[in-house]
Design an enzyme around this catalytic site. Structure first.
Site, short mmCIF file in Angstrom:
data_model
loop_
_atom_site.label_atom_id
_atom_site.label_comp_id
_atom_site.label_asym_id
_atom_site.label_seq_id
_atom_site.Cartn_x
_atom_site.Cartn_y
_atom_site.Cartn_z
N LYS A 53 -35.22 38.77 107.29
CA LYS A 53 -36.27 39.87 106.50
C LYS A 53 -37.16 39.00 105.74
O LYS A 53 -38.17 39.68 105.00
CB LYS A 53 -35.25 40.63 105.67
N GLY A 54 -36.76 37.83 105.25
CA GLY A 54 -37.36 37.08 104.23
C GLY A 54 -38.83 36.98 104.35
O GLY A 54 -39.44 37.00 103.32
N ASP A 79 -40.49 32.26 105.44
CA ASP A 79 -40.40 32.40 103.72
C ASP A 79 -40.17 30.97 103.25
O ASP A 79 -40.88 30.48 102.42
CB ASP A 79 -39.15 33.22 103.30
N ASP A 133 -36.36 24.71 104.80
CA ASP A 133 -35.59 23.78 103.85
C ASP A 133 -35.20 22.67 104.61
O ASP A 133 -35.69 21.65 104.73
CB ASP A 133 -34.66 24.83 103.55
N ASP A 159 -33.96 36.33 99.29
CA ASP A 159 -32.82 36.89 98.66
C ASP A 159 -31.58 36.08 98.27
O ASP A 159 -31.54 34.77 98.60
CB ASP A 159 -32.38 38.04 99.76
P1 IMP Z 1 -33.37 25.94 106.91
O1 IMP Z 1 -32.81 26.15 108.30
O2 IMP Z 1 -32.31 25.19 106.08
O3 IMP Z 1 -34.58 25.48 106.89
O4 IMP Z 1 -33.13 27.33 106.12
C1 IMP Z 1 -34.37 28.30 106.15
C2 IMP Z 1 -33.63 29.50 105.74
O5 IMP Z 1 -32.56 29.52 104.72
C3 IMP Z 1 -34.79 30.54 104.99
O6 IMP Z 1 -35.10 31.28 105.99
C4 IMP Z 1 -33.94 31.14 104.04
O7 IMP Z 1 -33.27 32.38 104.62
C5 IMP Z 1 -32.80 30.51 103.57
N1 IMP Z 1 -32.93 29.56 102.23
C6 IMP Z 1 -33.24 28.51 102.00
N2 IMP Z 1 -33.61 28.09 100.55
C7 IMP Z 1 -33.71 29.24 100.16
C8 IMP Z 1 -33.68 29.61 98.94
O8 IMP Z 1 -34.12 28.94 97.71
N3 IMP Z 1 -33.85 30.85 98.30
C9 IMP Z 1 -33.58 31.93 99.43
N4 IMP Z 1 -33.30 31.49 100.57
C10 IMP Z 1 -33.34 30.19 101.01
#
Ligand code: IMP
Length: 176
Positions: free
Chosen positions: A42-43, A99, A102, A158
């Site tokens: 939903k982000g 959103d 990371d 969130d």
């Molecule tokens: P990745 O697969 O590690 O790139 O993670 C991406 C997902 O992790 C994002 O779409 C978010 O839902 C969640 N996420 C990573 N960092 C944050 C943060 O600082 N705040 C909220 N959600 C986060």
């Protein structure tokens, strides 16, 4: 300051100004074409709607829902599509709207999945980019802000499903 938050990282005005700049860059890139924005539930919903309002080429939108399974150490793990797109993306110009990128694991999985469906082009636009935590490389074409390694909430992001509706981005207080 709302309970649980440490400080505001980016104000509503800063976010709005930057989104307009990125929307202008997206408009330039896709001039003369129709663009499909794909949001990840939903982000990215808040960012997608804000961005779409300032894009000046014809826009279609669709959404994907994902579930993540962290491994036992709480590290990023597998991702799967829990709610698929309504329509095909074959031969379309597609921009995946995130959103935050990371570790990059979620985005890479989504890119690979979407690439297999034969789009004409496939790009990424993200509100936040945290390159210091990247595990896998992903080609981020458009980013609004690069941020440090602090957990942030607001503008769609969130913590335990809360704070998504905040019009700004804030740093969450570390757990005591
Ligand atoms: P990745 O697969 O590690 O790139 O993670 C991406 C997902 O992790 C994002 O779409 C978010 O839902 C969640 N996420 C990573 N960092 C944050 C943060 O600082 N705040 C909220 N959600 C986060």
């Amino acid at each position: 300051m709302i309970e649980g938050l440490e400080r505001i990282l980016l104000t509503e005005e800063q976010i709005d100004e930057r989104i307009r700049e990125v929307a202008a860059a997206v408009t330039e890139r896709y001039r003369g074409r129709t663009l499909k924005l794909i949001g990840v539930l939903k982000g990215s919903v808040f960012f997608l709607t804000a961005l779409a309002r300032h894009i000046q080429v014809p826009v279609k939108i669709d959404f994907l829902g994902i579930s993540s399974f962290g491994n036992r150490n709480g590290a990023p793990g597998l991702v799967r599509i829990a709610r698929d797109l309504d329509d095909t993306i074959e031969s379309e110009d597609v921009l995946l709207v995130e959103d935050i990128v990371d570790t990059g694991l979620t985005t890479r999985y989504l890119l690979q999945t979407l690439a297999g469906r034969g789009p004409h082009s496939l790009g990424i636009v993200t509100l936040l980019d945290r390159t210091c935590r990247r595990i896998v490389e992903v080609p981020v074409e458009f980013r609004c802000f690069e941020i440090d390694d602090r957990f942030v909430v607001g503008f769609g992001l969130d913590h335990k499903q809360l704070y998504r509706n905040l019009p700004y981005l804030a740093v969450l207080k570390p757990p005591v």
